[in-house]
Design a protein around this motif. Structure first.
Motif, short mmCIF file in Angstrom:
data_model
loop_
_atom_site.label_atom_id
_atom_site.label_comp_id
_atom_site.label_asym_id
_atom_site.label_seq_id
_atom_site.Cartn_x
_atom_site.Cartn_y
_atom_site.Cartn_z
N VAL A 27 0.85 -1.21 0.00
CA VAL A 27 0.00 0.00 0.00
C VAL A 27 0.88 1.25 0.00
O VAL A 27 0.65 2.19 -0.78
CB VAL A 27 -0.94 0.00 1.22
CG1 VAL A 27 -1.68 1.34 1.32
CG2 VAL A 27 -1.94 -1.14 1.12
N LEU A 28 1.89 1.26 0.86
CA LEU A 28 2.79 2.42 0.93
C LEU A 28 3.54 2.62 -0.38
O LEU A 28 3.72 3.75 -0.84
CB LEU A 28 3.79 2.23 2.08
CG LEU A 28 3.21 2.24 3.49
CD1 LEU A 28 4.28 1.83 4.51
CD2 LEU A 28 2.66 3.62 3.84
N SER A 29 3.97 1.52 -0.98
CA SER A 29 4.73 1.63 -2.23
C SER A 29 3.85 2.10 -3.38
O SER A 29 4.32 2.82 -4.27
CB SER A 29 5.36 0.27 -2.58
OG SER A 29 4.37 -0.69 -2.92
N VAL A 30 2.57 1.72 -3.37
CA VAL A 30 1.64 2.19 -4.41
C VAL A 30 1.40 3.69 -4.26
O VAL A 30 1.35 4.43 -5.26
CB VAL A 30 0.31 1.41 -4.34
CG1 VAL A 30 -0.74 2.07 -5.23
CG2 VAL A 30 0.53 -0.04 -4.79
N ALA A 94 9.44 20.43 -5.06
CA ALA A 94 10.19 20.14 -3.84
C ALA A 94 9.27 19.61 -2.74
O ALA A 94 9.62 18.65 -2.03
CB ALA A 94 10.90 21.41 -3.37
N ALA A 95 8.08 20.21 -2.60
CA ALA A 95 7.14 19.77 -1.57
C ALA A 95 6.64 18.35 -1.84
O ALA A 95 6.59 17.51 -0.93
CB ALA A 95 5.97 20.74 -1.49
N ARG A 96 6.28 18.10 -3.08
CA ARG A 96 5.75 16.77 -3.42
C ARG A 96 6.84 15.71 -3.38
O ARG A 96 6.59 14.55 -3.04
CB ARG A 96 5.10 16.81 -4.80
CG ARG A 96 3.81 17.63 -4.83
CD ARG A 96 3.02 17.40 -6.09
NE ARG A 96 1.78 18.16 -6.12
CZ ARG A 96 0.89 18.10 -7.10
NH1 ARG A 96 1.12 17.32 -8.15
NH2 ARG A 96 -0.21 18.82 -7.05
N GLU A 97 8.06 16.10 -3.73
CA GLU A 97 9.15 15.14 -3.68
C GLU A 97 9.46 14.74 -2.25
O GLU A 97 9.72 13.57 -1.96
CB GLU A 97 10.40 15.73 -4.34
CG GLU A 97 11.51 14.71 -4.51
CD GLU A 97 12.62 15.20 -5.41
OE1 GLU A 97 13.50 14.39 -5.74
OE2 GLU A 97 12.61 16.39 -5.79
N ALA A 98 9.41 15.70 -1.34
CA ALA A 98 9.63 15.40 0.07
C ALA A 98 8.54 14.46 0.60
O ALA A 98 8.82 13.52 1.35
CB ALA A 98 9.65 16.70 0.88
N SER A 99 7.30 14.72 0.19
CA SER A 99 6.19 13.86 0.60
C SER A 99 6.35 12.45 0.05
O SER A 99 6.13 11.45 0.76
CB SER A 99 4.87 14.46 0.13
OG SER A 99 3.78 13.60 0.42
N ALA A 100 6.75 12.36 -1.22
CA ALA A 100 6.94 11.05 -1.85
C ALA A 100 8.06 10.27 -1.18
O ALA A 100 7.93 9.07 -0.94
CB ALA A 100 7.23 11.23 -3.34
N GLU A 101 9.15 10.96 -0.83
CA GLU A 101 10.29 10.29 -0.21
C GLU A 101 9.94 9.73 1.17
O GLU A 101 10.51 8.73 1.60
CB GLU A 101 11.47 11.24 -0.11
CG GLU A 101 12.18 11.48 -1.43
CD GLU A 101 12.66 10.19 -2.07
OE1 GLU A 101 13.25 9.35 -1.36
OE2 GLU A 101 12.42 10.00 -3.28
N LYS A 102 9.00 10.39 1.85
CA LYS A 102 8.55 9.85 3.14
C LYS A 102 7.93 8.46 2.95
O LYS A 102 8.20 7.54 3.71
CB LYS A 102 7.53 10.80 3.78
CG LYS A 102 8.13 12.09 4.32
CD LYS A 102 7.06 12.95 4.96
CE LYS A 102 7.64 14.26 5.49
NZ LYS A 102 6.59 15.12 6.10
N THR A 107 8.16 2.61 3.12
CA THR A 107 8.09 1.33 2.40
C THR A 107 9.32 0.49 2.69
O THR A 107 9.22 -0.70 3.01
CB THR A 107 7.98 1.56 0.88
OG1 THR A 107 6.79 2.28 0.60
CG2 THR A 107 7.96 0.23 0.14
N GLN A 108 10.49 1.11 2.60
CA GLN A 108 11.74 0.39 2.83
C GLN A 108 11.82 -0.15 4.26
O GLN A 108 12.22 -1.30 4.48
CB GLN A 108 12.92 1.33 2.55
CG GLN A 108 14.22 0.63 2.17
CD GLN A 108 14.19 0.05 0.77
OE1 GLN A 108 13.27 0.32 -0.01
NE2 GLN A 108 15.17 -0.77 0.44
N SER A 109 11.40 0.65 5.23
CA SER A 109 11.44 0.21 6.63
C SER A 109 10.47 -0.94 6.89
O SER A 109 10.81 -1.93 7.56
CB SER A 109 11.10 1.40 7.55
OG SER A 109 12.03 2.45 7.40
N VAL A 110 9.26 -0.81 6.34
CA VAL A 110 8.26 -1.86 6.54
C VAL A 110 8.68 -3.15 5.85
O VAL A 110 8.46 -4.26 6.37
CB VAL A 110 6.88 -1.38 6.04
CG1 VAL A 110 5.87 -2.51 6.06
CG2 VAL A 110 6.38 -0.21 6.88
N VAL A 111 9.31 -3.03 4.68
CA VAL A 111 9.80 -4.22 3.98
C VAL A 111 10.82 -4.97 4.83
O VAL A 111 10.75 -6.20 4.97
CB VAL A 111 10.42 -3.82 2.62
CG1 VAL A 111 11.31 -4.95 2.10
CG2 VAL A 111 9.33 -3.54 1.61
#
Length: 350
Positions: A27-30, A94-102, A107-111
């Motif tokens: 879900v997070l990755s989508v 910049a704002a959307r990229e920061a949101s996307a990177e979160k 995703t990486q942590s949950v994986v």
């Protein structure tokens, strides 16, 4: 040997927990994938603004010889408008990229959390029966998906590759769901034919090779999608889906580098299986359906490597060979194990 049912139950709980955690990661990755789609559109919009501004500046410069004062005033006005538009788009990006990177980081942590729970499930399954957990098809699928996730987690740490997580997690969850619902069997000792130290070596090598091969096959599929929908020329529904993907060159490199490892590891597993067969059945090779299809799969992977090194084949032709190898591996995993009878038929039983 008696089975420790407490450990077996904890293994089942861990398996279910890993499935839930991977589902959350999907879900997070989508969400991250969708955000990347929006970022691609914004970045292309900014590029269009820059191109228009550059073109207008060139037109004003051409007319500056005949009317220098008016031209300077027009150029200044156009430059101010262009700067305002660019700053607005740059701030939004910049704002959307920061949101996307979160979401990418989550995703990486949950994986990784899912992988730890997944490994725990496999280890507890083995401890509950006092053996390596490679005794039946349920355990094999649990193991092969575990190795695939470990390989993918290390490989997809690069920021530009994290958009591939939905494409990896979806088949993994499908395999886990099928294995946990249709192939599940209680923890128990293996049949006498499988009581050998060769089981861990042979099955372990084959499963690791097959896991890396799955990553390579998915990369080749996405490579074909990206070749059909080139960067900047996407169109239609599939074009929208392909926008966040890396370039075709990057995807092809992933498929090639992972298959370089798959061929020797998977091949070693086949050779070790032949050695075990000689000690168990009195012959190295019996043309059993499972071993025959495994050999065909390895030959397809080797053919893919050869095609990638051959002029005229370093394109979609080679990728199709790799995908065919993935198809035969999945065919071997399910159809051969569940439908066709052979010397490996006990692989689906305890």
């Amino acid at each position: 040997m008696n089975v420790d049912h407490t450990l077996a139950s904890f293994s089942d709980y861990a398996f279910f927990s890993a499935f839930i955690i991977y589902s959350l990661a999907l879900v997070l990755s989508v969400v991250f994938y969708i955000k990347r789609q929006g970022l691609v559109d914004l970045e292309r919009e900014r590029q269009e603004h820059e191109d228009v501004a550059s073109h207008e500046h060139q037109l004003v410069s051409v007319g500056s010889d005949s009317a220098p004062v008016a031209a300077d005033s027009t150029a200044s006005s156009a430059s101010d408008m262009s700067d305002d538009a660019e700053k607005k788009i740059a701030g939004l990006i910049a704002a959307r990229e920061a949101s996307a990177e979160k979401f990418a980081g989550m995703t990486q942590s949950v994986v990784w959390l899912g992988i730890m729970v997944h490994v725990t499930s496999v280890v507890l399954r083995g401890l509950s029966a006092g053996r390596f957990p490679f005794g039946n098809l349920y355990e094999y699928i649990t193991e092969i998906t575990m190795f695939t996730m470990i390989v993918a987690a290390f490989y997809l740490q690069r920021k530009d590759l994290r958009v591939l997580w939905p494409w990896v997690l979806t088949p993994i969850l499908a395999l886990l769901f099928f294995g946990g619902t249709k192939l599940y069997v209680d923890s128990a000792p293996v049949v006498p034919a499988l009581k050998s130290y060769w089981r861990a070596i042979h099955v372990g090598s084959v499963s690791i090779g097959a896991s890396i091969g799955m990553v390579s096959g998915v990369a080749s599929l996405l490579y074909l999608l990206r070749m059909w929908q080139p960067v900047g020329k996407e169109h239609g529904f599939f074009g929208s889906v392909a926008k966040p993907l890396p370039s075709a060159k990057t995807l092809d490199a992933i498929a090639y580098r992972t298959i370089i490892v798959t061929v020797p590891v998977f091949g070693l597993g086949i050779v070790l299986g032949a050695i075990w067969a000689e000690s168990a059945w009195g012959r190295f090779w019996a043309w059993d359906p499972k071993e025959t299809v495994s050999l065909i799969t390895w030959m397809l992977y080797a053919a893919y490597l050869h095609a990638r090194a051959t002029a005229g084949w370093r394109d979609a032709k080679a990728a199709w060979i790799n995908i065919l190898g993935l198809v035969t591996m999945v065919f071997n995993l399910f159809f051969i194990n569940l439908v066709v009878s052979g010397l490996h038929s006990y692989a689906g039983l305890n």
